[in-house]
Design a protein around this motif. Structure first.
Motif, PDB file in Angstrom:
ATOM      1  N   SER A 312       0.826  -1.214   0.000  1.00  0.00           N
ATOM      2  CA  SER A 312       0.000   0.000   0.000  1.00  0.00           C
ATOM      3  C   SER A 312       0.856   1.259   0.000  1.00  0.00           C
ATOM      4  CB  SER A 312      -0.927  -0.001   1.222  1.00  0.00           C
ATOM      5  OG  SER A 312      -1.858  -1.060   1.151  1.00  0.00           O
ATOM      6  N   GLU A 313       1.954   1.228   0.742  1.00  0.00           N
ATOM      7  CA  GLU A 313       2.847   2.391   0.775  1.00  0.00           C
ATOM      8  C   GLU A 313       3.447   2.645  -0.605  1.00  0.00           C
ATOM      9  OE1 GLU A 313       2.097   0.847   4.675  1.00  0.00           O
ATOM     10  OE2 GLU A 313       2.963  -0.163   2.919  1.00  0.00           O
ATOM     11  N   GLU A 314       3.832   1.574  -1.270  1.00  0.00           N
ATOM     12  CA  GLU A 314       4.429   1.716  -2.598  1.00  0.00           C
ATOM     13  C   GLU A 314       3.404   2.154  -3.639  1.00  0.00           C
ATOM     14  OE1 GLU A 314       7.806  -1.736  -1.761  1.00  0.00           O
ATOM     15  OE2 GLU A 314       5.968  -2.206  -2.862  1.00  0.00           O
ATOM     16  N   THR A 315       2.213   1.582  -3.603  1.00  0.00           N
ATOM     17  CA  THR A 315       1.203   1.978  -4.599  1.00  0.00           C
ATOM     18  C   THR A 315       0.766   3.420  -4.390  1.00  0.00           C
ATOM     19  OG1 THR A 315      -0.583   1.018  -3.243  1.00  0.00           O
ATOM     20  CG2 THR A 315       0.368  -0.363  -4.989  1.00  0.00           C
ATOM     21  N   ALA A 316       0.731   3.870  -3.142  1.00  0.00           N
ATOM     22  CA  ALA A 316       0.390   5.273  -2.900  1.00  0.00           C
ATOM     23  C   ALA A 316       1.435   6.193  -3.529  1.00  0.00           C
ATOM     24  CB  ALA A 316       0.287   5.538  -1.400  1.00  0.00           C
ATOM     25  N   GLU A 317       2.696   5.835  -3.380  1.00  0.00           N
ATOM     26  CA  GLU A 317       3.755   6.650  -3.980  1.00  0.00           C
ATOM     27  C   GLU A 317       3.704   6.579  -5.504  1.00  0.00           C
ATOM     28  OE1 GLU A 317       8.545   7.511  -3.488  1.00  0.00           O
ATOM     29  OE2 GLU A 317       7.565   6.019  -2.217  1.00  0.00           O
ATOM     30  N   LEU A 318       3.380   5.406  -6.028  1.00  0.00           N
ATOM     31  CA  LEU A 318       3.262   5.261  -7.480  1.00  0.00           C
ATOM     32  C   LEU A 318       2.130   6.114  -8.029  1.00  0.00           C
ATOM     33  CD1 LEU A 318       3.836   1.408  -7.745  1.00  0.00           C
ATOM     34  CD2 LEU A 318       5.313   3.183  -8.724  1.00  0.00           C
ATOM     35  N   GLY A 319       1.020   6.150  -7.337  1.00  0.00           N
ATOM     36  CA  GLY A 319      -0.092   6.987  -7.782  1.00  0.00           C
ATOM     37  C   GLY A 319       0.273   8.454  -7.814  1.00  0.00           C
ATOM     38  N   GLU A 320       1.021   8.897  -6.809  1.00  0.00           N
ATOM     39  CA  GLU A 320       1.449  10.300  -6.774  1.00  0.00           C
ATOM     40  C   GLU A 320       2.428  10.602  -7.898  1.00  0.00           C
ATOM     41  OE1 GLU A 320       3.394  13.544  -3.654  1.00  0.00           O
ATOM     42  OE2 GLU A 320       3.086  11.461  -3.041  1.00  0.00           O
ATOM     43  N   ILE A 321       3.359   9.676  -8.157  1.00  0.00           N
ATOM     44  CA  ILE A 321       4.319   9.871  -9.245  1.00  0.00           C
ATOM     45  C   ILE A 321       3.594   9.983 -10.577  1.00  0.00           C
ATOM     46  CG2 ILE A 321       6.145   8.734 -10.579  1.00  0.00           C
ATOM     47  CD1 ILE A 321       7.127   7.551  -7.881  1.00  0.00           C
ATOM     48  N   LEU A 322       2.684   9.054 -10.820  1.00  0.00           N
ATOM     49  CA  LEU A 322       1.954   9.046 -12.085  1.00  0.00           C
ATOM     50  C   LEU A 322       1.201  10.368 -12.281  1.00  0.00           C
ATOM     51  CD1 LEU A 322       0.031   6.109 -13.630  1.00  0.00           C
ATOM     52  CD2 LEU A 322      -1.183   8.250 -13.302  1.00  0.00           C
ATOM     53  N   ALA A 323       0.478  10.791 -11.256  1.00  0.00           N
ATOM     54  CA  ALA A 323      -0.299  12.024 -11.374  1.00  0.00           C
ATOM     55  C   ALA A 323       0.597  13.240 -11.577  1.00  0.00           C
ATOM     56  CB  ALA A 323      -1.161  12.206 -10.124  1.00  0.00           C
ATOM     57  N   THR A 324       1.693  13.304 -10.841  1.00  0.00           N
ATOM     58  CA  THR A 324       2.608  14.445 -10.956  1.00  0.00           C
ATOM     59  C   THR A 324       3.201  14.529 -12.354  1.00  0.00           C
ATOM     60  OG1 THR A 324       3.136  14.281  -8.594  1.00  0.00           O
ATOM     61  CG2 THR A 324       4.674  15.505  -9.996  1.00  0.00           C
ATOM     62  N   ASP A 351      -3.284 -14.350  -6.636  1.00  0.00           N
ATOM     63  CA  ASP A 351      -2.172 -14.165  -5.693  1.00  0.00           C
ATOM     64  C   ASP A 351      -1.986 -12.719  -5.234  1.00  0.00           C
ATOM     65  OD1 ASP A 351      -1.662 -16.836  -5.836  1.00  0.00           O
ATOM     66  OD2 ASP A 351       0.182 -16.668  -7.023  1.00  0.00           O
ATOM     67  N   PHE A 352      -2.248 -11.766  -6.116  1.00  0.00           N
ATOM     68  CA  PHE A 352      -1.962 -10.368  -5.787  1.00  0.00           C
ATOM     69  C   PHE A 352      -3.222  -9.567  -5.438  1.00  0.00           C
ATOM     70  CE2 PHE A 352       2.337  -9.968  -8.243  1.00  0.00           C
ATOM     71  CZ  PHE A 352       2.917 -10.811  -7.298  1.00  0.00           C
ATOM     72  N   TYR A 353      -4.309 -10.241  -5.150  1.00  0.00           N
ATOM     73  CA  TYR A 353      -5.537  -9.529  -4.772  1.00  0.00           C
ATOM     74  C   TYR A 353      -5.304  -8.809  -3.449  1.00  0.00           C
ATOM     75  CZ  TYR A 353     -10.440  -8.685  -3.575  1.00  0.00           C
ATOM     76  OH  TYR A 353     -11.639  -8.108  -3.250  1.00  0.00           O
ATOM     77  N   ASP A 354      -5.396  -7.488  -3.482  1.00  0.00           N
ATOM     78  CA  ASP A 354      -5.135  -6.665  -2.295  1.00  0.00           C
ATOM     79  C   ASP A 354      -5.900  -5.351  -2.447  1.00  0.00           C
ATOM     80  OD1 ASP A 354      -4.173  -5.116  -0.215  1.00  0.00           O
ATOM     81  OD2 ASP A 354      -2.077  -5.728  -0.472  1.00  0.00           O
ATOM     82  N   PRO A 355      -7.178  -5.334  -2.063  1.00  0.00           N
ATOM     83  CA  PRO A 355      -7.994  -4.117  -2.228  1.00  0.00           C
ATOM     84  C   PRO A 355      -7.403  -2.897  -1.543  1.00  0.00           C
ATOM     85  CG  PRO A 355      -9.361  -6.022  -1.694  1.00  0.00           C
ATOM     86  CD  PRO A 355      -7.943  -6.455  -1.509  1.00  0.00           C
ATOM     87  N   ASP A 356      -6.743  -3.098  -0.396  1.00  0.00           N
ATOM     88  CA  ASP A 356      -6.174  -1.949   0.310  1.00  0.00           C
ATOM     89  C   ASP A 356      -5.047  -1.302  -0.496  1.00  0.00           C
ATOM     90  OD1 ASP A 356      -7.898  -2.346   2.411  1.00  0.00           O
ATOM     91  OD2 ASP A 356      -6.468  -3.504   3.602  1.00  0.00           O
ATOM     92  N   ALA A 357      -4.187  -2.122  -1.094  1.00  0.00           N
ATOM     93  CA  ALA A 357      -3.099  -1.573  -1.905  1.00  0.00           C
ATOM     94  C   ALA A 357      -3.645  -0.879  -3.141  1.00  0.00           C
ATOM     95  CB  ALA A 357      -2.131  -2.685  -2.300  1.00  0.00           C
ATOM     96  N   ASP A 358      -4.687  -1.457  -3.742  1.00  0.00           N
ATOM     97  CA  ASP A 358      -5.300  -0.811  -4.907  1.00  0.00           C
ATOM     98  C   ASP A 358      -5.928   0.521  -4.523  1.00  0.00           C
ATOM     99  OD1 ASP A 358      -4.539  -2.895  -6.486  1.00  0.00           O
ATOM    100  OD2 ASP A 358      -6.524  -3.810  -6.642  1.00  0.00           O
TER     101      ASP A 358
END
Length: 411
Positions: A312-324, A351-358
């Protein structure tokens, strides 16, 4: 018809002369570029080492006096690249051949990478049986392993060098009669886990009259796509699979560098973007995964590819990078979020189902994306047909509205 042969004539003159003679026997002109630094050439080249050094921003005398082999190879690589670009622009380079060990492989492939995709490029190298990424980069460089060192002519080296010379001559002398249609071109990015989405979108766009080029999001694929965007080869980008940023952030092996997502915005072309495969980071075989990740969630894609779930920490940072990144775009941009999963492995039960990270990914995009950029959220998975068609239709809409764009008559 003409081929440029790049080599060190102070150490490989006999071998280069042999390659030259084989090519010329096929009725193809040869231009020899000498990139040898330490000694005199064994025969007179068409472009001397002095000229190569000068094109690289220095002098041959300085390189000889300096005695730094790495610095000399860098300079001669820059010079060879500049000369190759000039000869190609003048129409006297239709193909390029290099012969050598690690030094000339570095120099000659630097020249090759400076040339457009489609120009025949063949490197006979002692290094071709190992990791060739530093030499190939994201261009269409063909590497041929020399088997033995390129040191003298013998029954083995003659055959291998002749094969390379004949192949290069054949590529420039033969007309494949490849059909080239004047169609607006759309690039798409794909991974195995986003293939159904890309296939559906590609078929829709091709039915509408566009040409499509699909790039495998393996790092080199993303860099190749962005390079072609900057060259004006691509008119729009349907960026389904932005997964290379996960590898860039976390330390995977398929990263495309920090400039990934920049080119479409810089060029002002239509850019429709999704978050495909941002649930994963790529490594090689299981024993290649760094120990610091031992407690993470993994999926064995095949014996050579190990996938790791992003947190979740990594996907949050990825979302910010993409938007920026997208906020800086000068052209039309739309971002699509597939709320039911960003890859095949991100579906319920996989295997990678993770609603919180998404949700961390989606929230970061929502928070960081400028309000003037279209954000479309769909209650669908990335590979659902409805999601793929929505992406394709938005791409078609943007292409139709782009100023000066050649838009086909869709059916």
């Amino acid at each position: 018809m003409s081929v440029v042969v790049v080599g060190t004539l102070d150490t490989k003159g006999e071998e280069i002369a042999f390659a030259r003679d084989v090519i010329e026997a096929q009725g193809v002109d040869v231009h020899v570029v000498d990139v040898g630094v330490m000694g005199d050439p064994e025969f007179a080249p068409d472009t001397a080492a002095e000229a190569v050094a000068e094109a690289g921003g220095t002098s041959l005398q300085s390189l000889r006096e300096g005695g730094d082999r790495g610095e000399a190879m860098d300079a001669m690589g820059r010079g060879a690249a500049a000369i190759a670009e000039r000869l190609h622009g003048e129409g006297t380079l239709e193909g390029i051949l290099g012969l050598g060990g690690s030094g000339n492989t570095s120099v000659a492939t630097t020249a090759m990478r400076a040339l457009p995709v489609g120009v025949p490029k063949l490197m006979v190298s002692t290094m071709a049986s190992g990791d060739v990424e530093p030499y190939v980069g994201f261009k269409d460089v063909t590497m041929m392993y020399s088997v033995a060192d390129i040191e003298g002519l013998n029954q083995l080296s003659r055959r291998i060098i002749a094969n390379a010379a004949l192949a290069t001559a054949g590529m420039v002398a033969s007309d494949a009669d490849v059909e080239v249609e004047e169609k607006p071109t759309i690039a798409l990015t794909m991974f195995g886990v986003t293939t159904p989405c890309v296939q559906t979108a590609r078929e829709y766009l091709e039915d509408r009259g566009y040409e499509t080029i699909v790039f495998h999001a393996t790092g080199s694929g993303g860099r190749a796509m962005e390079s072609l965007v900057r060259q004006g080869v691509v008119d729009g980008v349907l960026d389904v699979t932005t997964t290379e940023w996960a590898d860039e952030l976390v330390g995977g092996v398929l990263n495309a560098g920090p400039d990934r997502l920049n080119a479409p915005g810089e060029m002002g072309i239509p850019h429709v973007v999704s978050v495909g495969a941002l649930d994963m980071v790529n490594f090689g075989p299981p024993d290649s995964v760094p120990e610091r990740f031992e407690d993470r969630t993994f999926h064995q894609h095949n014996p050579q590819v190990t996938l790791m779930r992003t947190t979740s920490e990594e996907t949050a940072e990825l979302g910010e990078i993409l938007a920026t990144k997208l906020n800086d775009a000068s052209g039309p941009v739309a971002v699509y979020l597939p709320l039911k999963g960003v890859s095949m492995l991100d579906a319920e039960g996989e295997d990678f189902y993770d609603p919180d990270a998404d949700e961390a990914l989606f929230d970061a995009v929502r928070d960081a994306l400028d309000s003037n950029i279209e954000l479309i959220e769909m209650d669908a998975a990335v590979n659902d047909e409805e999601f793929a068609l929505a992406l394709a239709r938005k791409m078609d809409e943007y292409m139709s509205e782009a100023p000066g764009e050649i838009v086909p008559d869709g059916t």
